[in-house]
Motif scaffolding. Structure first.
Motif, mmCIF file in Angstrom:
data_model
loop_
_atom_site.group_PDB
_atom_site.id
_atom_site.type_symbol
_atom_site.label_atom_id
_atom_site.label_comp_id
_atom_site.label_asym_id
_atom_site.label_seq_id
_atom_site.Cartn_x
_atom_site.Cartn_y
_atom_site.Cartn_z
ATOM 1 N N LEU A 1 0.110 -3.302 9.573
ATOM 2 C CA LEU A 1 0.939 -2.511 8.513
ATOM 3 C C LEU A 1 2.311 -2.333 8.903
ATOM 4 O O LEU A 1 2.270 -1.642 9.816
ATOM 5 N N GLN B 1 -3.625 0.477 -3.128
ATOM 6 C CA GLN B 1 -3.027 -0.930 -2.640
ATOM 7 C C GLN B 1 -2.988 -1.828 -3.699
ATOM 8 O O GLN B 1 -3.713 -2.023 -4.843
ATOM 9 N N SER C 1 0.841 -1.117 0.037
ATOM 10 C CA SER C 1 -0.071 0.014 0.057
ATOM 11 C C SER C 1 0.955 1.152 0.027
ATOM 12 O O SER C 1 2.097 1.161 0.667
ATOM 13 N N TYR D 1 1.026 5.520 0.811
ATOM 14 C CA TYR D 1 0.222 6.440 1.530
ATOM 15 C C TYR D 1 1.201 8.228 1.230
ATOM 16 O O TYR D 1 2.525 7.828 0.850
ATOM 17 N N GLN E 1 -2.246 9.706 4.055
ATOM 18 C CA GLN E 1 -3.242 9.474 3.346
ATOM 19 C C GLN E 1 -3.278 8.430 2.302
ATOM 20 O O GLN E 1 -2.210 8.151 1.688
ATOM 21 N N PHE E 2 -4.061 7.250 2.150
ATOM 22 C CA PHE E 2 -4.025 6.151 1.527
ATOM 23 C C PHE E 2 -4.193 6.572 -0.135
ATOM 24 O O PHE E 2 -5.098 7.309 -0.441
ATOM 25 N N SER F 1 1.650 -5.754 3.695
ATOM 26 C CA SER F 1 0.878 -6.705 4.618
ATOM 27 C C SER F 1 0.681 -8.014 3.951
ATOM 28 O O SER F 1 1.485 -8.174 2.680
ATOM 29 N N SER F 2 -0.059 -8.880 4.397
ATOM 30 C CA SER F 2 -0.415 -10.087 4.020
ATOM 31 C C SER F 2 -1.975 -10.527 4.178
ATOM 32 O O SER F 2 -2.160 -10.419 5.405
ATOM 33 N N PRO F 3 -2.458 -11.050 3.200
ATOM 34 C CA PRO F 3 -3.933 -11.403 3.709
ATOM 35 C C PRO F 3 -3.855 -12.690 4.391
ATOM 36 O O PRO F 3 -4.927 -13.132 5.059
ATOM 37 N N THR G 1 -2.323 -12.985 7.120
ATOM 38 C CA THR G 1 -1.935 -12.767 8.583
ATOM 39 C C THR G 1 -3.038 -11.403 8.878
ATOM 40 O O THR G 1 -3.413 -11.160 8.074
ATOM 41 N N ARG H 1 -5.763 -3.038 -6.167
ATOM 42 C CA ARG H 1 -7.190 -3.471 -5.623
ATOM 43 C C ARG H 1 -8.188 -2.456 -4.752
ATOM 44 O O ARG H 1 -9.364 -2.539 -4.705
ATOM 45 N N GLN H 2 -7.486 -1.398 -4.211
ATOM 46 C CA GLN H 2 -8.136 -0.212 -3.720
ATOM 47 C C GLN H 2 -7.441 0.981 -4.137
ATOM 48 O O GLN H 2 -6.293 0.808 -4.507
ATOM 49 N N ARG H 3 -8.203 1.929 -3.924
ATOM 50 C CA ARG H 3 -7.792 3.208 -4.541
ATOM 51 C C ARG H 3 -8.429 4.445 -3.754
ATOM 52 O O ARG H 3 -9.706 4.341 -3.477
ATOM 53 N N GLY H 4 -7.620 5.257 -3.274
ATOM 54 C CA GLY H 4 -8.050 6.439 -2.456
ATOM 55 C C GLY H 4 -8.268 7.445 -3.253
ATOM 56 O O GLY H 4 -8.692 7.407 -4.520
ATOM 57 N N ASN H 5 -8.587 8.702 -2.651
ATOM 58 C CA ASN H 5 -9.166 10.073 -3.359
ATOM 59 C C ASN H 5 -8.168 10.619 -3.984
ATOM 60 O O ASN H 5 -7.796 11.822 -3.650
#
Lengths: 116, 113
Positions: B102, B48, B33, B35, B44-45, B94-96, B98, B55-59
């Motif tokens: 972060l 990821q 991820s 920031y 601020q994110f 990180s890992s899915p 666990t 997979r994910q996106r911030g603004n």
């Protein structure tokens, strides 16, 4: 819109006393909360966390309290030491575990100064 | 056990230029991820990456893009730099598998002049 708020930009505490850092959140979907500590020129370092199924988690000198009804959490450091002087960030996540944990919402941080 | 490593440590660019920042995740982690931490703000994110996909996106605008490689390392690219892009850019892994927190790198300090 700031979903995690740390309303005190700074806190000054004498060595040996208790430090209490506060954090408020607005999103009721948050269910995992973390505190990170950050020194200058370094990345945030994980300190302690708590899931929404608990109201307290303790690790040595650090204790985090969660009040879900008030959407408030706090970090207590007892006793405070000069080496604790750093910026403390409160963070929240909308999912416990899994890759979605990667998205954290952070507060603006509180600068803690512990003086001898 | 190497933690999250980022390069370069500092970078100075001019408005309108493009920049690439790099990140190697902690051993055993496969999710990265990014920031952005502006002065006086919390991180601020941005987005990821997992399995080489966003997979994910911030603004953040499309000027911010990324990539993840088969070895899980990642790049953050910013095009058409603005003065407001000046910030500390943090990479976290990180890992899915666990439920641990972060782990952050020490960041890249980007200054746009």
């Amino acid at each position: 819109d700031q979903q995690v708020k740390q309303n005190s930009p700074s806190l000054s505490v004498q060595e040996g006393r208790i430090s209490i850092l506060n954090c408020d959140y607005t999103n009721s979907m948050f269910d995992y909360f973390l505190w990170y500590k950050k020194y200058p020129a370094e990345g945030p370092t994980f300190l302690i966390s708590i899931s929404s199924i608990k109201d307290k988690n303790e690790d040595g000198r650090f204790t985090v309290f969660l009040n879900k009804s008030a959407k408030h959490l706090s970090l207590h450091i007892v006793p405070s030491q000069p080496g604790d002087s750093a910026v403390y960030f409160c963070a929240a996540s909308g999912a416990y575990g899994g890759s979605t944990l990667g998205r954290l919402y952070f507060g603006r941080g509180t600068q803690l100064t512990v003086w001898p | 056990d190497a933690g999250v490593t980022q390069s370069p440590t500092h970078l100075i660019k001019t408005r309108g230029q493009q920049v690439t920042l790099r990140c190697s995740p902690k051993s055993g982690h496969d999710t990265v991820s990014w920031y952005q931490q502006a002065l006086g703000q919390g991180p601020q994110f941005i987005f990821q990456y997992y399995e080489e996909e966003e997979r994910q996106r911030g603004n953040f605008p499309d000027r911010f893009s990324g990539h993840q490689f088969p070895n899980y390392s990642s790049e953050l690219n910013v095009n058409a730099l603005l003065l407001g892009d000046s910030a500390l850019y943090l990479c976290a892994s990180s890992s899915p598998e666990t439920t641990g927190p972060l782990h952050f790198g020490n960041g890249t300090r980007l200054t746009v002049t």
